[in-house]
Scaffold this motif. Structure first.
Motif, PDB file in Angstrom:
ATOM      1  N   THR A 197     -36.204 -23.308 -43.334  1.00  0.00           N
ATOM      2  CA  THR A 197     -36.093 -22.004 -42.682  1.00  0.00           C
ATOM      3  C   THR A 197     -35.354 -22.160 -41.356  1.00  0.00           C
ATOM      4  OG1 THR A 197     -37.344 -20.044 -41.976  1.00  0.00           O
ATOM      5  CG2 THR A 197     -38.259 -22.185 -41.376  1.00  0.00           C
ATOM      6  N   GLU A 198     -34.961 -21.032 -40.784  1.00  0.00           N
ATOM      7  CA  GLU A 198     -34.388 -21.050 -39.436  1.00  0.00           C
ATOM      8  C   GLU A 198     -35.509 -21.113 -38.409  1.00  0.00           C
ATOM      9  OE1 GLU A 198     -30.201 -18.756 -39.098  1.00  0.00           O
ATOM     10  OE2 GLU A 198     -31.907 -17.443 -39.507  1.00  0.00           O
ATOM     11  N   LEU A 199     -35.235 -21.814 -37.315  1.00  0.00           N
ATOM     12  CA  LEU A 199     -36.186 -21.885 -36.204  1.00  0.00           C
ATOM     13  C   LEU A 199     -35.507 -21.331 -34.947  1.00  0.00           C
ATOM     14  CD1 LEU A 199     -37.548 -25.530 -36.670  1.00  0.00           C
ATOM     15  CD2 LEU A 199     -38.479 -23.400 -37.627  1.00  0.00           C
ATOM     16  N   PRO A 200     -36.187 -20.476 -34.184  1.00  0.00           N
ATOM     17  CA  PRO A 200     -35.597 -19.960 -32.941  1.00  0.00           C
ATOM     18  C   PRO A 200     -35.442 -21.071 -31.898  1.00  0.00           C
ATOM     19  CG  PRO A 200     -37.425 -18.572 -33.682  1.00  0.00           C
ATOM     20  CD  PRO A 200     -37.470 -19.828 -34.496  1.00  0.00           C
ATOM     21  N   ARG A 201     -34.235 -21.159 -31.319  1.00  0.00           N
ATOM     22  CA  ARG A 201     -33.960 -22.141 -30.263  1.00  0.00           C
ATOM     23  C   ARG A 201     -33.351 -21.416 -29.066  1.00  0.00           C
ATOM     24  NH1 ARG A 201     -30.179 -27.250 -31.459  1.00  0.00           N
ATOM     25  NH2 ARG A 201     -32.114 -27.910 -32.494  1.00  0.00           N
ATOM     26  N   ALA A 202     -33.777 -21.792 -27.854  1.00  0.00           N
ATOM     27  CA  ALA A 202     -33.235 -21.196 -26.630  1.00  0.00           C
ATOM     28  C   ALA A 202     -32.307 -22.162 -25.925  1.00  0.00           C
ATOM     29  CB  ALA A 202     -34.370 -20.793 -25.694  1.00  0.00           C
ATOM     30  N   TYR A 203     -31.108 -21.692 -25.597  1.00  0.00           N
ATOM     31  CA  TYR A 203     -30.207 -22.431 -24.720  1.00  0.00           C
ATOM     32  C   TYR A 203     -30.323 -21.798 -23.340  1.00  0.00           C
ATOM     33  CZ  TYR A 203     -28.212 -25.093 -28.533  1.00  0.00           C
ATOM     34  OH  TYR A 203     -28.042 -25.965 -29.578  1.00  0.00           O
ATOM     35  N   VAL A 204     -30.731 -22.587 -22.371  1.00  0.00           N
ATOM     36  CA  VAL A 204     -31.116 -22.075 -21.054  1.00  0.00           C
ATOM     37  C   VAL A 204     -30.199 -22.624 -19.965  1.00  0.00           C
ATOM     38  CG1 VAL A 204     -32.914 -22.247 -19.275  1.00  0.00           C
ATOM     39  CG2 VAL A 204     -33.534 -21.666 -21.635  1.00  0.00           C
ATOM     40  N   VAL A 205     -29.715 -21.723 -19.094  1.00  0.00           N
ATOM     41  CA  VAL A 205     -29.067 -22.140 -17.848  1.00  0.00           C
ATOM     42  C   VAL A 205     -30.167 -22.143 -16.785  1.00  0.00           C
ATOM     43  CG1 VAL A 205     -27.333 -21.622 -16.104  1.00  0.00           C
ATOM     44  CG2 VAL A 205     -26.871 -21.099 -18.514  1.00  0.00           C
ATOM     45  N   PRO A 206     -30.611 -23.323 -16.344  1.00  0.00           N
ATOM     46  CA  PRO A 206     -31.748 -23.374 -15.421  1.00  0.00           C
ATOM     47  C   PRO A 206     -31.371 -22.914 -14.015  1.00  0.00           C
ATOM     48  CG  PRO A 206     -30.878 -25.581 -15.777  1.00  0.00           C
ATOM     49  CD  PRO A 206     -30.105 -24.675 -16.685  1.00  0.00           C
ATOM     50  N   ALA A 207     -32.356 -22.418 -13.301  1.00  0.00           N
ATOM     51  CA  ALA A 207     -32.155 -22.050 -11.896  1.00  0.00           C
ATOM     52  C   ALA A 207     -31.894 -23.310 -11.071  1.00  0.00           C
ATOM     53  CB  ALA A 207     -33.388 -21.314 -11.377  1.00  0.00           C
ATOM     54  N   ALA A 208     -31.307 -23.114  -9.905  1.00  0.00           N
ATOM     55  CA  ALA A 208     -30.991 -24.250  -9.024  1.00  0.00           C
ATOM     56  C   ALA A 208     -32.252 -25.043  -8.712  1.00  0.00           C
ATOM     57  CB  ALA A 208     -30.366 -23.735  -7.735  1.00  0.00           C
ATOM     58  N   GLY A 209     -32.129 -26.353  -8.813  1.00  0.00           N
ATOM     59  CA  GLY A 209     -33.239 -27.232  -8.482  1.00  0.00           C
ATOM     60  C   GLY A 209     -34.172 -27.561  -9.624  1.00  0.00           C
ATOM     61  N   VAL A 210     -33.977 -26.896 -10.778  1.00  0.00           N
ATOM     62  CA  VAL A 210     -34.839 -27.180 -11.932  1.00  0.00           C
ATOM     63  C   VAL A 210     -34.310 -28.419 -12.647  1.00  0.00           C
ATOM     64  CG1 VAL A 210     -35.710 -26.329 -14.143  1.00  0.00           C
ATOM     65  CG2 VAL A 210     -35.456 -24.756 -12.203  1.00  0.00           C
ATOM     66  N   GLU A 211     -35.145 -29.422 -12.813  1.00  0.00           N
ATOM     67  CA  GLU A 211     -34.732 -30.696 -13.412  1.00  0.00           C
ATOM     68  C   GLU A 211     -34.642 -30.584 -14.938  1.00  0.00           C
ATOM     69  OE1 GLU A 211     -33.856 -33.394 -11.771  1.00  0.00           O
ATOM     70  OE2 GLU A 211     -34.317 -32.598  -9.784  1.00  0.00           O
ATOM     71  N   ASN A 212     -33.730 -31.354 -15.504  1.00  0.00           N
ATOM     72  CA  ASN A 212     -33.545 -31.378 -16.959  1.00  0.00           C
ATOM     73  C   ASN A 212     -34.557 -32.345 -17.580  1.00  0.00           C
ATOM     74  OD1 ASN A 212     -32.641 -31.186 -19.541  1.00  0.00           O
ATOM     75  ND2 ASN A 212     -30.581 -31.978 -19.158  1.00  0.00           N
ATOM     76  N   HIS A 213     -35.826 -31.955 -17.520  1.00  0.00           N
ATOM     77  CA  HIS A 213     -36.901 -32.794 -18.040  1.00  0.00           C
ATOM     78  C   HIS A 213     -37.596 -32.085 -19.198  1.00  0.00           C
ATOM     79  CE1 HIS A 213     -37.249 -34.749 -13.783  1.00  0.00           C
ATOM     80  NE2 HIS A 213     -36.326 -35.334 -14.528  1.00  0.00           N
ATOM     81  N   GLU A 214     -38.164 -32.876 -20.103  1.00  0.00           N
ATOM     82  CA  GLU A 214     -38.876 -32.295 -21.240  1.00  0.00           C
ATOM     83  C   GLU A 214     -40.051 -31.446 -20.769  1.00  0.00           C
ATOM     84  OE1 GLU A 214     -37.935 -32.218 -24.417  1.00  0.00           O
ATOM     85  OE2 GLU A 214     -36.132 -33.222 -23.658  1.00  0.00           O
ATOM     86  N   LYS A 215     -40.670 -31.846 -19.645  1.00  0.00           N
ATOM     87  CA  LYS A 215     -41.815 -31.100 -19.117  1.00  0.00           C
ATOM     88  C   LYS A 215     -41.428 -29.658 -18.795  1.00  0.00           C
ATOM     89  CE  LYS A 215     -43.175 -32.065 -14.875  1.00  0.00           C
ATOM     90  NZ  LYS A 215     -43.189 -30.837 -14.043  1.00  0.00           N
ATOM     91  N   GLU A 216     -40.217 -29.487 -18.186  1.00  0.00           N
ATOM     92  CA  GLU A 216     -39.745 -28.142 -17.827  1.00  0.00           C
ATOM     93  C   GLU A 216     -39.472 -27.313 -19.085  1.00  0.00           C
ATOM     94  OE1 GLU A 216     -39.752 -27.196 -14.839  1.00  0.00           O
ATOM     95  OE2 GLU A 216     -39.241 -28.803 -13.446  1.00  0.00           O
ATOM     96  N   LYS A 217     -38.874 -27.957 -20.075  1.00  0.00           N
ATOM     97  CA  LYS A 217     -38.535 -27.245 -21.317  1.00  0.00           C
ATOM     98  C   LYS A 217     -39.797 -26.814 -22.058  1.00  0.00           C
ATOM     99  CE  LYS A 217     -34.297 -29.975 -21.738  1.00  0.00           C
ATOM    100  NZ  LYS A 217     -33.596 -31.019 -22.503  1.00  0.00           N
ATOM    101  N   LEU A 218     -40.776 -27.725 -22.094  1.00  0.00           N
ATOM    102  CA  LEU A 218     -42.035 -27.404 -22.762  1.00  0.00           C
ATOM    103  C   LEU A 218     -42.749 -26.265 -22.044  1.00  0.00           C
ATOM    104  CD1 LEU A 218     -44.074 -28.087 -24.978  1.00  0.00           C
ATOM    105  CD2 LEU A 218     -45.102 -29.781 -23.426  1.00  0.00           C
ATOM    106  N   GLU A 219     -42.676 -26.269 -20.731  1.00  0.00           N
ATOM    107  CA  GLU A 219     -43.318 -25.199 -19.957  1.00  0.00           C
ATOM    108  C   GLU A 219     -42.732 -23.838 -20.318  1.00  0.00           C
ATOM    109  OE1 GLU A 219     -42.975 -23.135 -15.763  1.00  0.00           O
ATOM    110  OE2 GLU A 219     -42.843 -25.322 -15.607  1.00  0.00           O
ATOM    111  N   ILE A 220     -41.389 -23.787 -20.445  1.00  0.00           N
ATOM    112  CA  ILE A 220     -40.712 -22.529 -20.796  1.00  0.00           C
ATOM    113  C   ILE A 220     -41.119 -22.076 -22.195  1.00  0.00           C
ATOM    114  CG2 ILE A 220     -38.450 -21.536 -21.366  1.00  0.00           C
ATOM    115  CD1 ILE A 220     -37.320 -23.258 -19.028  1.00  0.00           C
TER     116      ILE A 220
END
Length: 553
Positions: A478-501
């Motif tokens: 099946t298809e799964l929804p995926r988000a491509y995000v432009v993070p705000a300034a200062g937001v680190e590219n970490h898995e923790k941040e992505k999981l939080e979103i």
């Protein structure tokens, strides 16, 4: 039963665009009213100057190139205050205007020139090389590539459109008579989702009808006199004139209603804010990416935008979160409208008085419109149920150029246009557009509208911009929804941040709408000039990511 517009429906005059705009008996504003204004050069056109320049250009076309009824003039240029005069000069001479995106490559422009059968091409000096190369590919003579705008060709190889106007012997020519319902005014090219763009054939009657429709929807609120500066309402024009949204809502509406159009060649946020402040702009047609910037970008705080009485957003769905965010920050109301290239474009808009009562709605049907939502089995659905929107009215296009199969698929025998947009209407007659038929994500039989998730996600403080697509997962079939995000300034590219979103969203949506395809950080979201997210570019990116991941195994 199909829904009918509740607006009054005065007769549509049986005239072409020239007669409608320049030979009318009901015009209230004077000849010297400034309609088109360039805030960079301070150049301008009054109503009379536009008319006179257009006549001279039309006569020049006939005298110099033996211009015939139905000949196509292509326009390859950013926004310019010369565009209206060139447009209606072409119509005066019986021609059809085909505007092209100035961002096109040589091959992309050559396709449109060939498909439209263009006989000549108007551009601006910075774009002359691309224009000449594309013209050469399709056999348009070099002397039929001319320029407009403030710059001239120092080599004198390319004529300026003013020299076409001044062709000797042109005085004897008269305006070409046209049949409003049959003869084309514009060939605009719709990007679609696959393959080459399609040439949308719009007649004079289509544009006359839509200009009247917009006037009736906005007319009680936008006036040619009064306003904070005493100069009448002013509209800011950054939306591209080569797109139907800018072509009708900006160029035609301003001249028909006597409103001043402050013309920007392209969007720049700081210029946008500065010009609103300096020129005391009162109304703006915008797109969701601009609304997003107004809600979050720090540069906005430097300027006074208080003269803006209303903005109208179109081209893509707008959510409550964005509308509320801008109003809370700037106290500027934003209503929403809806339309397509094939409908000239506007079919719906929210009344000014209802902007905050039906946020998320694209409003009610404009005059002369009939509409219904249809199931996948092409059965009409009742209010509240989701279906594909079908529309009928005098603004619906004549078909796709050189594409009888596409035309037959888009238009029904009884005159409805199948929009390809999914939504519903409520019991009060407010229409809602949730997504494109082809963009809906199918998760285990459930439909997930990307725009809905995007509207929620942009309200997250760590997100500057976002796009959601469906990615096919073989294991889950099946298809799964995926988000491509432009993070705000200062937001680190970490898995923790992505999981939080992802977790944050899951608390706000139904189970089938969760971001099971993950959250990916990107530098920017690819978008078209009209503000639509280019999901096919993101899907190609997702495919490459999956191939790279497999290669590592």
């Amino acid at each position: 039963m199909p829904t009918e517009s509740k607006y009054p429906t005065p007769p549509i005059p049986d005239v072409d665009l020239w007669g409608f705009l320049f030979e009318r008996k009901d015009r209230q504003f004077p000849d010297d009213k400034v309609i088109y204004f360039d805030p960079y050069t301070k150049g301008s056109y009054t109503y009379a100057q536009v008319k006179n320049t257009a006549v001279e250009f039309g006569k020049g076309l006939k005298a110099l190139w033996d211009w015939q009824k139905g000949d196509v003039l292509a326009l390859f240029t950013p926004n310019c205050i010369d565009t209206p005069a060139v447009t209606w000069g072409c119509h005066w001479a019986g021609g059809i205007l085909s505007p092209a995106n100035p961002g096109y490559t040589v091959d992309e422009l050559a396709f449109q020139l060939r498909d439209a059968g263009a006989k000549a091409l108007v551009t601006q000096l910075p774009f002359i090389q691309t224009a000449r190369a594309a013209a050469a590919k399709v056999g348009i003579p070099e002397d039929r590539v001319i320029i407009m705008g403030d710059q001239r060709d120092a080599t004198h190889k390319a004529k300026h459109f003013t020299s076409i106007r001044n062709t000797s012997g042109s005085a004897r020519y008269r305006r070409t008579k046209l049949k409003p319902a049959d003869d084309l005014a514009f060939l605009v090219y719709s990007s679609g989702t696959t393959g080459h763009p399609k040439g949308v054939m719009l007649s004079h009657r289509n544009i006359v009808a839509n200009t009247m429709m917009i006037k009736m929807a906005e007319g009680g609120n936008l006036d040619w006199q009064g306003g904070p500066s005493g100069e009448g309402d002013k509209l800011l024009a950054f939306l591209p004139f080569f797109h139907i949204y800018g072509l009708t809502c900006l160029i035609h509406q301003s001249l028909y209603s006597g409103l001043q159009l402050v013309v920007m060649p392209k969007f720049d946020l700081e210029d946008f804010c500065r010009i609103i402040q300096e020129q005391k702009v009162t109304f703006g047609y915008v797109v969701p990416p601009v609304v997003l910037l107004l809600s979050k970008h720090p540069v906005v705080a430097k300027y006074d935008l208080s003269t803006l009485r209303m903005m109208n957003s179109g081209a893509a769905p707008l959510t409550r979160e964005l509308v509320d965010s801008v109003y809370n920050r700037l106290t500027i109301p934003i209503k929403q409208g809806y339309g397509l290239s094939e409908t000239s474009p506007t079919t719906h808009t929210q009344p000014w008085s209802d902007w905050n009562k039906t946020i998320g709605s694209v409003g009610t049907l404009l005059p002369y419109q009939t509409a219904k939502y249809m199931s996948a089995e092409e059965k009409e659905v009742v209010p509240g149920e989701v279906g594909e929107l079908w529309i009928k009215g005098p603004n619906v296009f004549k078909g796709y150029l050189n594409n009888p199969e596409g035309t037959a698929h888009a238009l029904t025998e009884d005159g409805y246009f199948k929009t390809g947009d999914v939504g519903y209407q409520d019991k009060e007659g407010n229409f809602y557009i949730t997504d494109r038929v082809k963009e809906l994500i199918k998760y285990k039989g459930f439909q997930v509208p990307p725009a809905e998730l995007e509207g929620i996600l942009v309200s997250h403080p760590k997100i500057n911009d976002v796009a959601v697509i469906g990615v096919y997962h073989e294991e889950h079939a099946t298809e799964l929804p995926r988000a491509y995000v432009v993070p705000a300034a200062g937001v680190e590219n970490h898995e923790k941040e992505k999981l939080e979103i992802a977790t944050w969203l899951s608390e706000r949506v139904a189970n089938h709408k969760k971001l099971r395809g993950g959250v990916h950080f990107v530098d920017e979201i690819p978008k078209s000039v009209s503000g639509k997210i280019l999901r096919r570019a993101l899907k190609a990116k997702a495919l490459e990511e999956m191939k790279a991941a497999k290669a590592k195994l």
